[in-house]
Design a protein around this motif. Structure first.
Motif, PDB file in Angstrom:
ATOM      1  N   ALA A  84       0.826  -1.210   0.000  1.00 57.88           N
ATOM      2  CA  ALA A  84       0.000   0.000   0.000  1.00 57.88           C
ATOM      3  C   ALA A  84       0.857   1.256   0.000  1.00 57.88           C
ATOM      4  N   SER A  85       2.079   1.164   0.509  1.00 58.40           N
ATOM      5  CA  SER A  85       2.921   2.349   0.586  1.00 58.40           C
ATOM      6  C   SER A  85       3.902   2.448  -0.586  1.00 58.40           C
ATOM      7  N   SER A  86       3.864   1.493  -1.513  1.00 62.13           N
ATOM      8  CA  SER A  86       4.747   1.505  -2.667  1.00 62.13           C
ATOM      9  C   SER A  86       4.459   2.727  -3.542  1.00 62.13           C
ATOM     10  N   GLN A  87       5.511   3.417  -3.908  1.00 61.23           N
ATOM     11  CA  GLN A  87       5.370   4.620  -4.726  1.00 61.23           C
ATOM     12  C   GLN A  87       5.758   4.316  -6.171  1.00 61.23           C
ATOM     13  N   ILE A  88       4.916   4.749  -7.109  1.00 58.06           N
ATOM     14  CA  ILE A  88       5.156   4.526  -8.527  1.00 58.06           C
ATOM     15  C   ILE A  88       5.184   5.875  -9.232  1.00 58.06           C
ATOM     16  N   LEU A  89       6.180   6.041 -10.091  1.00 55.81           N
ATOM     17  CA  LEU A  89       6.302   7.237 -10.916  1.00 55.81           C
ATOM     18  C   LEU A  89       6.174   6.818 -12.369  1.00 55.81           C
ATOM     19  N   ILE A  90       5.279   7.479 -13.091  1.00 51.52           N
ATOM     20  CA  ILE A  90       5.114   7.245 -14.517  1.00 51.52           C
ATOM     21  C   ILE A  90       5.579   8.512 -15.231  1.00 51.52           C
ATOM     22  N   ILE A  91       6.509   8.342 -16.166  1.00 49.15           N
ATOM     23  CA  ILE A  91       7.027   9.476 -16.934  1.00 49.15           C
ATOM     24  C   ILE A  91       6.753   9.208 -18.405  1.00 49.15           C
ATOM     25  N   GLY A  92       5.795   9.933 -18.951  1.00 44.46           N
ATOM     26  CA  GLY A  92       5.498   9.842 -20.375  1.00 44.46           C
ATOM     27  C   GLY A  92       6.148  11.022 -21.063  1.00 44.46           C
ATOM     28  N   TYR A  93       6.848  10.755 -22.151  1.00 45.15           N
ATOM     29  CA  TYR A  93       7.567  11.845 -22.794  1.00 45.15           C
ATOM     30  C   TYR A  93       7.457  11.796 -24.314  1.00 45.15           C
ATOM     31  N   GLY A  94       7.664  12.969 -24.915  1.00 45.31           N
ATOM     32  CA  GLY A  94       7.636  13.079 -26.367  1.00 45.31           C
ATOM     33  C   GLY A  94       7.208  14.471 -26.794  1.00 45.31           C
ATOM     34  N   ASN A  95       7.389  14.742 -28.064  1.00 52.39           N
ATOM     35  CA  ASN A  95       7.071  16.044 -28.648  1.00 52.39           C
ATOM     36  C   ASN A  95       5.615  16.051 -29.101  1.00 52.39           C
ATOM     37  N   THR A  96       4.790  16.800 -28.431  1.00 49.97           N
ATOM     38  CA  THR A  96       3.350  16.839 -28.722  1.00 49.97           C
ATOM     39  C   THR A  96       3.025  17.558 -30.031  1.00 49.97           C
ATOM     40  N   LEU A  97       4.007  18.181 -30.646  1.00 53.55           N
ATOM     41  CA  LEU A  97       3.783  18.866 -31.922  1.00 53.55           C
ATOM     42  C   LEU A  97       4.253  18.022 -33.114  1.00 53.55           C
ATOM     43  N   ARG A  98       4.708  16.795 -32.834  1.00 52.45           N
ATOM     44  CA  ARG A  98       5.212  15.916 -33.890  1.00 52.45           C
ATOM     45  C   ARG A  98       4.400  14.618 -33.967  1.00 52.45           C
ATOM     46  N   GLY A  99       3.076  14.768 -34.083  1.00 53.14           N
ATOM     47  CA  GLY A  99       2.209  13.615 -34.287  1.00 53.14           C
ATOM     48  C   GLY A  99       2.335  12.559 -33.213  1.00 53.14           C
ATOM     49  N   ASP A 100       2.607  11.337 -33.644  1.00 53.93           N
ATOM     50  CA  ASP A 100       2.657  10.187 -32.743  1.00 53.93           C
ATOM     51  C   ASP A 100       3.753  10.283 -31.683  1.00 53.93           C
ATOM     52  N   ASP A 101       4.743  11.129 -31.904  1.00 57.25           N
ATOM     53  CA  ASP A 101       5.830  11.258 -30.930  1.00 57.25           C
ATOM     54  C   ASP A 101       5.307  11.688 -29.555  1.00 57.25           C
ATOM     55  N   GLY A 102       4.169  12.339 -29.498  1.00 59.52           N
ATOM     56  CA  GLY A 102       3.613  12.821 -28.239  1.00 59.52           C
ATOM     57  C   GLY A 102       2.783  11.806 -27.476  1.00 59.52           C
ATOM     58  N   VAL A 103       2.759  10.545 -27.914  1.00 55.46           N
ATOM     59  CA  VAL A 103       1.883   9.559 -27.277  1.00 55.46           C
ATOM     60  C   VAL A 103       2.260   9.295 -25.817  1.00 55.46           C
ATOM     61  N   GLY A 104       3.532   9.249 -25.500  1.00 52.48           N
ATOM     62  CA  GLY A 104       3.935   9.034 -24.106  1.00 52.48           C
ATOM     63  C   GLY A 104       3.455  10.157 -23.214  1.00 52.48           C
ATOM     64  N   TYR A 105       3.612  11.377 -23.702  1.00 55.19           N
ATOM     65  CA  TYR A 105       3.160  12.570 -22.982  1.00 55.19           C
ATOM     66  C   TYR A 105       1.652  12.476 -22.713  1.00 55.19           C
ATOM     67  N   LYS A 106       0.883  12.128 -23.757  1.00 54.25           N
ATOM     68  CA  LYS A 106      -0.584  12.065 -23.637  1.00 54.25           C
ATOM     69  C   LYS A 106      -1.013  10.953 -22.674  1.00 54.25           C
ATOM     70  N   ILE A 107      -0.362   9.805 -22.747  1.00 53.30           N
ATOM     71  CA  ILE A 107      -0.702   8.701 -21.841  1.00 53.30           C
ATOM     72  C   ILE A 107      -0.462   9.128 -20.394  1.00 53.30           C
ATOM     73  N   ALA A 108       0.651   9.814 -20.141  1.00 58.73           N
ATOM     74  CA  ALA A 108       0.939  10.287 -18.775  1.00 58.73           C
ATOM     75  C   ALA A 108      -0.120  11.284 -18.313  1.00 58.73           C
ATOM     76  N   GLU A 109      -0.583  12.148 -19.210  1.00 57.57           N
ATOM     77  CA  GLU A 109      -1.643  13.099 -18.846  1.00 57.57           C
ATOM     78  C   GLU A 109      -2.930  12.364 -18.457  1.00 57.57           C
ATOM     79  N   ILE A 110      -3.272  11.345 -19.214  1.00 55.85           N
ATOM     80  CA  ILE A 110      -4.488  10.574 -18.924  1.00 55.85           C
ATOM     81  C   ILE A 110      -4.361   9.876 -17.572  1.00 55.85           C
TER      82      ILE A 110
END
Length: 159
Positions: free
Chosen positions: A8-34
């Motif tokens: 219950a105390s385990s900490q998880i960090l999700i880092i989604g990254y990519g260029n949101t102005l270059r089409g599919d490259d922004g998918v990691g960024y968008k997944i992290a936002e969701i």
């Protein structure tokens, strides 16, 4: 990949990254936002344009880190989500604007003497042109990735 039990105390960090102005490259960024909108306990989700050395501090404070990025595919018959367990890169170099997860783990270990369990999820992508929308391929794989992450976060295997 092994099943990971998280307390219950385990900490998880999700880092989604990519260029949101270059089409599919922004998918990691968008997944992290969701994922951030899910408002889950013990989980922090960051959407960033690139991996930078300042992320090492946040990585040092968690038990598990999941990196999410796009991977260019040319053969749609072989397209699949890649999930890799990653470890440190013993050759720390070029800690500028184009870091990869292994370099960040190495930096985290060098500065904070801590390395969390780490995964790298690579989402199939085909369009890196100037655009703020995803190809149908990447949309499909983004949905599958989110489902896999939901399963993982409910204490199941990531694969």
């Amino acid at each position: 990949m092994k099943k990971i039990s998280k307390s219950a105390s385990s900490q998880i960090l999700i880092i989604g990254y990519g260029n949101t102005l270059r089409g599919d490259d922004g998918v990691g960024y968008k997944i992290a936002e969701i994922i951030d909108q899910w408002n889950l306990n013990n989980i922090t989700s960051l959407a960033v344009h690139q991996l930078t050395p300042d992320l090492a501090e946040k990585i040092s404070q968690v038990d598990t880190v999941i990196f999410i990025d796009a991977i260019y595919v040319t053969d749609m018959n072989r397209a699949k989500i890649e999930i890799k367990t990653i470890s440190i890169n013993r050759k720390i170099n070029n800690l500028g604007h184009h870091n990869n997860p292994e370099q960040l783990l190495s930096l985290t270990q060098a500065i904070y003497q801590k390395i969390p369990l780490a995964y790298w999820i690579l989402v199939p992508a085909v369009n890196f042109n100037f655009s703020e929308s995803f190809s149908s391929t990447t949309q499909k794989y983004a949905r599958v990735t989110l489902e896999k992450i939901k399963i993982f976060l409910s204490d199941q295997s990531l694969k």
